[in-house]
Design a protein around this motif. Sequence first.
Motif, PDB file in Angstrom:
ATOM      1  N   LEU A  23       5.496  10.500   8.949  1.00  0.00           N
ATOM      2  CA  LEU A  23       5.080  10.366   7.543  1.00  0.00           C
ATOM      3  C   LEU A  23       3.713   9.692   7.456  1.00  0.00           C
ATOM      4  CD1 LEU A  23       6.109  10.966   4.681  1.00  0.00           C
ATOM      5  CD2 LEU A  23       7.116   8.684   4.649  1.00  0.00           C
ATOM      6  N   ASP A  24       3.507   8.658   8.273  1.00  0.00           N
ATOM      7  CA  ASP A  24       2.198   8.012   8.327  1.00  0.00           C
ATOM      8  C   ASP A  24       1.123   8.998   8.769  1.00  0.00           C
ATOM      9  OD1 ASP A  24       3.294   5.630   7.534  1.00  0.00           O
ATOM     10  OD2 ASP A  24       3.429   4.788   9.560  1.00  0.00           O
ATOM     11  N   THR A  25       1.466   9.898   9.663  1.00  0.00           N
ATOM     12  CA  THR A  25       0.514  10.911  10.131  1.00  0.00           C
ATOM     13  C   THR A  25       0.085  11.821   8.992  1.00  0.00           C
ATOM     14  OG1 THR A  25       1.479  10.853  12.356  1.00  0.00           O
ATOM     15  CG2 THR A  25       0.167  12.799  11.760  1.00  0.00           C
ATOM     16  N   LEU A  26       1.039  12.235   8.164  1.00  0.00           N
ATOM     17  CA  LEU A  26       0.703  13.082   7.011  1.00  0.00           C
ATOM     18  C   LEU A  26      -0.234  12.357   6.062  1.00  0.00           C
ATOM     19  CD1 LEU A  26       4.173  14.724   6.213  1.00  0.00           C
ATOM     20  CD2 LEU A  26       2.125  15.880   7.067  1.00  0.00           C
ATOM     21  N   HIS A  27       0.040  11.092   5.777  1.00  0.00           N
ATOM     22  CA  HIS A  27      -0.823  10.321   4.872  1.00  0.00           C
ATOM     23  C   HIS A  27      -2.217  10.164   5.452  1.00  0.00           C
ATOM     24  CE1 HIS A  27       2.299   9.414   2.031  1.00  0.00           C
ATOM     25  NE2 HIS A  27       3.045   8.781   2.913  1.00  0.00           N
ATOM     26  N   ALA A  28      -2.310   9.878   6.749  1.00  0.00           N
ATOM     27  CA  ALA A  28      -3.619   9.674   7.377  1.00  0.00           C
ATOM     28  C   ALA A  28      -4.426  10.965   7.388  1.00  0.00           C
ATOM     29  CB  ALA A  28      -3.433   9.153   8.804  1.00  0.00           C
ATOM     30  N   CYS A  29      -3.779  12.081   7.648  1.00  0.00           N
ATOM     31  CA  CYS A  29      -4.490  13.362   7.655  1.00  0.00           C
ATOM     32  C   CYS A  29      -5.043  13.694   6.271  1.00  0.00           C
ATOM     33  CB  CYS A  29      -3.557  14.469   8.145  1.00  0.00           C
ATOM     34  SG  CYS A  29      -3.236  14.432   9.918  1.00  0.00           S
ATOM     35  N   ASP A  65      -1.782  26.135   6.586  1.00  0.00           N
ATOM     36  CA  ASP A  65      -1.527  27.015   5.447  1.00  0.00           C
ATOM     37  C   ASP A  65      -1.705  26.205   4.165  1.00  0.00           C
ATOM     38  OD1 ASP A  65       0.561  27.998   3.289  1.00  0.00           O
ATOM     39  OD2 ASP A  65       0.106  29.726   4.544  1.00  0.00           O
ATOM     40  N   GLY A  66      -2.503  26.710   3.212  1.00  0.00           N
ATOM     41  CA  GLY A  66      -2.832  25.960   2.005  1.00  0.00           C
ATOM     42  C   GLY A  66      -1.616  25.562   1.193  1.00  0.00           C
ATOM     43  N   LEU A  67      -0.697  26.495   0.971  1.00  0.00           N
ATOM     44  CA  LEU A  67       0.498  26.193   0.178  1.00  0.00           C
ATOM     45  C   LEU A  67       1.400  25.211   0.912  1.00  0.00           C
ATOM     46  CD1 LEU A  67       2.196  26.663  -2.322  1.00  0.00           C
ATOM     47  CD2 LEU A  67       3.214  28.675  -1.196  1.00  0.00           C
ATOM     48  N   HIS A  68       1.548  25.406   2.219  1.00  0.00           N
ATOM     49  CA  HIS A  68       2.363  24.474   3.009  1.00  0.00           C
ATOM     50  C   HIS A  68       1.764  23.067   2.971  1.00  0.00           C
ATOM     51  CE1 HIS A  68       4.566  27.654   5.687  1.00  0.00           C
ATOM     52  NE2 HIS A  68       4.623  27.929   4.385  1.00  0.00           N
ATOM     53  N   ARG A  69       0.420  22.999   3.067  1.00  0.00           N
ATOM     54  CA  ARG A  69      -0.234  21.702   3.071  1.00  0.00           C
ATOM     55  C   ARG A  69       0.012  20.978   1.740  1.00  0.00           C
ATOM     56  NH1 ARG A  69      -6.599  21.590   4.149  1.00  0.00           N
ATOM     57  NH2 ARG A  69      -5.834  22.330   6.171  1.00  0.00           N
ATOM     58  N   TYR A  70      -0.107  21.701   0.627  1.00  0.00           N
ATOM     59  CA  TYR A  70       0.118  21.090  -0.683  1.00  0.00           C
ATOM     60  C   TYR A  70       1.555  20.592  -0.793  1.00  0.00           C
ATOM     61  CZ  TYR A  70       0.779  20.592  -5.695  1.00  0.00           C
ATOM     62  OH  TYR A  70       1.088  20.103  -6.925  1.00  0.00           O
ATOM     63  N   THR A  71       2.505  21.386  -0.294  1.00  0.00           N
ATOM     64  CA  THR A  71       3.917  20.994  -0.363  1.00  0.00           C
ATOM     65  C   THR A  71       4.171  19.732   0.443  1.00  0.00           C
ATOM     66  OG1 THR A  71       4.567  23.316  -0.629  1.00  0.00           O
ATOM     67  CG2 THR A  71       6.278  21.766   0.054  1.00  0.00           C
ATOM     68  N   LEU A  72       3.604  19.673   1.650  1.00  0.00           N
ATOM     69  CA  LEU A  72       3.806  18.496   2.492  1.00  0.00           C
ATOM     70  C   LEU A  72       3.137  17.256   1.882  1.00  0.00           C
ATOM     71  CD1 LEU A  72       3.276  20.033   6.050  1.00  0.00           C
ATOM     72  CD2 LEU A  72       5.361  18.914   5.230  1.00  0.00           C
ATOM     73  N   GLU A  73       1.932  17.432   1.342  1.00  0.00           N
ATOM     74  CA  GLU A  73       1.245  16.294   0.708  1.00  0.00           C
ATOM     75  C   GLU A  73       2.049  15.763  -0.473  1.00  0.00           C
ATOM     76  OE1 GLU A  73      -2.791  16.471  -0.526  1.00  0.00           O
ATOM     77  OE2 GLU A  73      -3.482  17.324   1.369  1.00  0.00           O
ATOM     78  N   THR A  74       2.508  16.672  -1.331  1.00  0.00           N
ATOM     79  CA  THR A  74       3.276  16.269  -2.506  1.00  0.00           C
ATOM     80  C   THR A  74       4.554  15.563  -2.100  1.00  0.00           C
ATOM     81  OG1 THR A  74       2.393  18.162  -3.728  1.00  0.00           O
ATOM     82  CG2 THR A  74       4.322  17.065  -4.647  1.00  0.00           C
ATOM     83  N   ALA A  75       5.241  16.100  -1.096  1.00  0.00           N
ATOM     84  CA  ALA A  75       6.482  15.478  -0.623  1.00  0.00           C
ATOM     85  C   ALA A  75       6.199  14.101  -0.020  1.00  0.00           C
ATOM     86  CB  ALA A  75       7.164  16.377   0.388  1.00  0.00           C
ATOM     87  N   ALA A  76       5.086  13.974   0.712  1.00  0.00           N
ATOM     88  CA  ALA A  76       4.749  12.692   1.332  1.00  0.00           C
ATOM     89  C   ALA A  76       4.436  11.640   0.269  1.00  0.00           C
ATOM     90  CB  ALA A  76       3.570  12.863   2.282  1.00  0.00           C
ATOM     91  N   MET A  77       3.691  12.039  -0.780  1.00  0.00           N
ATOM     92  CA  MET A  77       3.425  11.109  -1.877  1.00  0.00           C
ATOM     93  C   MET A  77       4.720  10.710  -2.569  1.00  0.00           C
ATOM     94  SD  MET A  77       0.000  12.649  -3.673  1.00  0.00           S
ATOM     95  CE  MET A  77      -1.545  12.819  -2.757  1.00  0.00           C
ATOM     96  N   GLY A  78       5.570  11.697  -2.821  1.00  0.00           N
ATOM     97  CA  GLY A  78       6.848  11.403  -3.451  1.00  0.00           C
ATOM     98  C   GLY A  78       7.689  10.459  -2.618  1.00  0.00           C
ATOM     99  N   ALA A  79       7.624  10.617  -1.290  1.00  0.00           N
ATOM    100  CA  ALA A  79       8.390   9.740  -0.404  1.00  0.00           C
ATOM    101  C   ALA A  79       7.951   8.290  -0.556  1.00  0.00           C
ATOM    102  CB  ALA A  79       8.224  10.198   1.039  1.00  0.00           C
ATOM    103  N   ARG A  80       6.651   8.080  -0.639  1.00  0.00           N
ATOM    104  CA  ARG A  80       6.158   6.715  -0.808  1.00  0.00           C
ATOM    105  C   ARG A  80       6.550   6.148  -2.166  1.00  0.00           C
ATOM    106  NH1 ARG A  80       0.176   5.352   1.609  1.00  0.00           N
ATOM    107  NH2 ARG A  80       0.856   5.012   3.755  1.00  0.00           N
ATOM    108  N   VAL A  91      11.670  15.781  -1.477  1.00  0.00           N
ATOM    109  CA  VAL A  91      11.545  14.907  -0.317  1.00  0.00           C
ATOM    110  C   VAL A  91      12.652  15.169   0.684  1.00  0.00           C
ATOM    111  CG1 VAL A  91      11.626  12.493   0.448  1.00  0.00           C
ATOM    112  CG2 VAL A  91      10.304  13.113  -1.575  1.00  0.00           C
ATOM    113  N   ARG A  92      13.878  15.246   0.209  1.00  0.00           N
ATOM    114  CA  ARG A  92      15.005  15.493   1.120  1.00  0.00           C
ATOM    115  C   ARG A  92      14.865  16.838   1.824  1.00  0.00           C
ATOM    116  NH1 ARG A  92      18.046  13.402  -3.248  1.00  0.00           N
ATOM    117  NH2 ARG A  92      18.487  15.547  -3.910  1.00  0.00           N
TER     118      ARG A  92
END
Length: 376
Positions: free
Chosen positions: A308-314, A352-367, A290-291
């Motif tokens: 962060l809300d934008t990532l979750h909504a997407c 990018d598929g790998l970038h998207r997975y990383t951002l999703e995982t980080a966003a979930m972890g942030a919540r 997350v950091r």
Amino acid sequence: MAKAFGAEIPAQFVAEYPQLLAEVSATGRLPRREELEALRDLGEKAGESGHGLRELIGLYVAETRRLWSELPGVAKAAGAVERARTGDAVLAALEAAVAALGEGHERAQRLAVRQAEAERREFIDDLLYGRSDLGRLAERAERFGLRLARAHAVAVACGGPDADGGGYDDVHPLVRRIERELLARFGERDVLLTTKDGRLVCVAPADEQPVLDAFAALAERPGPGHTGARRIALGREHSGPGGVVRSYEEALGALDIAEGLDVPARRLNAADLLVFPVLLRDRAAMADLVRTVLGPLSDTRGGAEPLLDTLHACAAAGYVNAEAARRLNISVRTLTYRLARIKTLTGYDLSDGLHRYTLETAAMGARLLGWPEAEV
């Protein structure tokens, strides 16, 4: 043994009563305080010995009737008026004796109820926390209608029943109502309904899914005058005495995850959320992710929360920009701008598929970790 209504009660429970009636009939006095206290003690001992109050009262009424013609005051009464006066005194003594016996019997019953409640609460604590020897726990479970050798699943409801969502307790009318409904529909089917830490808990055999479904429906829609549960989580089925603990912990974990991620669903299955315990198993690694990935979002004006809300909504919209913009109540142009800012600040591109997975995982972890409100 003395008999009343076909039930045998030891003679000791009525031994002093004939002497009391004899004195009352002869003098017309009422029972003394110490005599009434002795009767209360007898009533309490009778209750502790398992004798019913109806049996005990029947015994005293039958004894009064048996002794009536032999009582000194009755036998020596000169006329109808004196006989009536003596009879009134004897019946008043009987009434006082019955009242004292009832008080003592109720005392014993209240104590028995408190002891049973304490034993049940201790059993439930041991069952849900796994603090007792499993073999001994299985033996105790049979007293409460559970056969722990079978596979069980646990459903947990949180929120309610009060208007402010203050939580469930054993004495709330809604808890008793749900218990009655389940018993009326399914009878005794190895089911346990209880409360723990303000939550409503239902333990049922794994092959009795309709019981858990009915429990969830009743908790969600309890009827007029009651607040429905905010969420109900179902743990997976597990076998043996330790299986109840595992299923209960899974249900609690599902509620915590749903709270952290603000999951809109009211019914949750722990099996559907298994990815999150995996992600959080190494909490330090998740905090580092997350950091590292999302930390740069804090440098933008307005802070990290809107992005962060934008990532979750997407993610929730399947990366359909128009739907994500609708969920956020912003224009597609504003959404496109935010996505560009995310790419610029983090270096990760959602295309990018790998970038998207990383951002999703980080966003979930942030919540789950409460970032950015809490430091990670």
